[in-house]
Write a protein that holds these residues in place. Structure first.
Motif, PDB file in Angstrom:
ATOM      1  N   GLN A  60       0.811  -1.205   0.000  1.00  0.00           N
ATOM      2  CA  GLN A  60       0.000   0.000   0.000  1.00  0.00           C
ATOM      3  C   GLN A  60       0.853   1.266   0.000  1.00  0.00           C
ATOM      4  O   GLN A  60       0.319   2.363   0.072  1.00  0.00           O
ATOM      5  N   PRO A  75       2.341   4.315  -1.446  1.00  0.00           N
ATOM      6  CA  PRO A  75       2.056   5.008  -2.710  1.00  0.00           C
ATOM      7  C   PRO A  75       3.281   4.994  -3.621  1.00  0.00           C
ATOM      8  O   PRO A  75       4.400   5.250  -3.201  1.00  0.00           O
ATOM      9  N   HIS A 112      -4.780  -3.043  -5.544  1.00  0.00           N
ATOM     10  CA  HIS A 112      -4.919  -3.289  -6.969  1.00  0.00           C
ATOM     11  C   HIS A 112      -3.917  -4.372  -7.334  1.00  0.00           C
ATOM     12  O   HIS A 112      -2.848  -4.469  -6.714  1.00  0.00           O
ATOM     13  N   ALA A 144      -2.366   1.687  -6.244  1.00  0.00           N
ATOM     14  CA  ALA A 144      -2.998   2.356  -7.381  1.00  0.00           C
ATOM     15  C   ALA A 144      -3.140   1.355  -8.521  1.00  0.00           C
ATOM     16  O   ALA A 144      -2.517   0.288  -8.507  1.00  0.00           O
ATOM     17  N   TRP A 165       0.950   7.933 -16.055  1.00  0.00           N
ATOM     18  CA  TRP A 165       1.387   6.545 -15.877  1.00  0.00           C
ATOM     19  C   TRP A 165       2.906   6.473 -15.887  1.00  0.00           C
ATOM     20  O   TRP A 165       3.565   7.159 -16.684  1.00  0.00           O
ATOM     21  N   ALA A 221      -0.354   3.644 -12.267  1.00  0.00           N
ATOM     22  CA  ALA A 221      -1.008   4.948 -12.329  1.00  0.00           C
ATOM     23  C   ALA A 221      -0.412   5.826 -11.240  1.00  0.00           C
ATOM     24  O   ALA A 221      -0.705   5.656 -10.060  1.00  0.00           O
ATOM     25  N   ALA A 222       0.475   6.734 -11.645  1.00  0.00           N
ATOM     26  CA  ALA A 222       1.196   7.558 -10.674  1.00  0.00           C
ATOM     27  C   ALA A 222       1.689   8.810 -11.370  1.00  0.00           C
ATOM     28  O   ALA A 222       1.771   8.874 -12.594  1.00  0.00           O
TER      29      ALA A 222
END
Length: 234
Positions: A4, A6, A103, A120, A201, A219-220
Motif C-alpha cells: 500500500q 504510494p 490493486h 494504485a 502513468w 497509475a502515478a
C-alpha cells in the motif's frame, strides 16, 4: 509486506514449474478459473495458467490474511465500452472488495508468472522473446515512432528490443483495463522520447533474464516505478 506504499509495486516473478499445484491448491480455484483452464489445448499451457492463478491467490491471501480459497474476483468496467471486462478486482464473499484492498495484475508467458500488487491501478506483463520473423511482423502494428526506434536496432537485437517494448505496452494497457482492444499503435511506450509516453502513468522494464522480457505500469505522477521484486512465494 506492504503493497500500500504510494508509488511502490510489489512484484513476484516466478517459474511456473516451481509453484506448488496440488489437489488442495486446485480445489481453491473457482469455477471460472477451472473453466478457463479447460480451454487450453496444450497441457503445458494449462499448467502455467493454473500455477499463475494458484500463485495469485496465495499472494493476495497472505496480504489480506485470508485463505486463498476465500478470495472472490470480479472485473471493473472497461474504460472503452463500460462492459465488466476491465481490470480484475476483489469482489464479493468474505474477501470482497473493500477500502484499502490492493490493486493487482497477473501475467504468464514462456513458463513464467508475474504478479503485481499496488495501492494504485497497476498492470504487469511477462513474455518470452519472440522469433526474429515474428518480431518483424508484429512491429508493423506499433506506434510509428516505436517502429522507427526498432528499425535503428541491429537485427540480432531486435527480438529483445521488441519484447521489452511490447511488454511495456501490454502492462500499460492492462493497467488501463482495456487490453489490446486499444490498438497497439495508439500509444507511445518507446525509450527515445519519454515525454511522449502516456500522461499519468509510469512504465518500467523489469529484469527477467536473457530469454524473457517483463514490465510494470503504475497509475502515478512520477516518471518511473519503484518496485520490490521477489522470485519466490515464501
Amino acid at each position: 509486506m506492504n503493497a500500500q506504499d504510494p508509488g511502490v509495486v510489489e512484484l513476484w516473478l516466478l517459474e511456473a514449474a516451481a509453484v506448488p499445484v496440488g489437489p488442495a491448491e486446485l480445489d481453491g480455484l473457482d469455477e471460472e478459473e477451472h473453466r478457463r483452464a479447460g480451454r487450453f489445448v496444450r497441457d503445458a499451457d494449462r499448467a502455467v495458467y493454473l500455477a499463475a492463478h494458484v500463485a495469485l491467490r496465495q499472494v493476495l491471501g497472505r496480504h489480506l490474511g485470508l485463505a486463498p480459497a476465500a478470495l472472490a474476483f470480479g472485473r471493473e468496467p472497461c474504460p472503452g465500452c463500460a462492459e465488466p471486462h476491465g481490470r480484475p478486482r476483489l469482489a464479493g464473499g468474505p474477501a470482497g472488495a473493500a477500502a484499502g484492498d490492493p490493486h493487482f495484475s497477473l501475467s504468464h508467458g514462456g513458463g513464467r508468472v508475474l504478479i503485481g500488487l499496488a495501492a494504485a491501478p497497476v498492470g504487469v506483463d511477462v513474455e518470452p522473446l519472440p522469433a526474429a520473423d515474428s518480431a518483424e511482423v508484429l512491429a508493423t502494428t506499433l506506434h510509428p515512432a516505436e517502429q522507427a526506434e526498432l528499425a535503428d536496432v541491429r537485427p540480432a537485437d531486435r527480438p529483445g528490443a521488441f519484447a521489452r517494448l511490447w511488454t511495456r505496452k501490454e502492462a500499460y494497457l492492462k493497467g488501463l483495463g482495456i487490453g489490446l482492444a486499444r490498438p497497439p499503435a495508439a500509444d507511445y511506450l518507446g525509450t527515445a522520447e519519454p515525454a511522449r509516453r502516456p500522461a499519468g502513468w509510469a512504465v518500467t522494464d523489469v529484469p527477467a533474464g536473457p530469454r524473457h522480457a517483463a514490465a510494470v505500469a503504475l497509475a502515478a505522477g512520477g516518471a518511473s516505478v519503484e518496485y520490490r521484486l521477489r522470485h519466490t512465494l515464501g
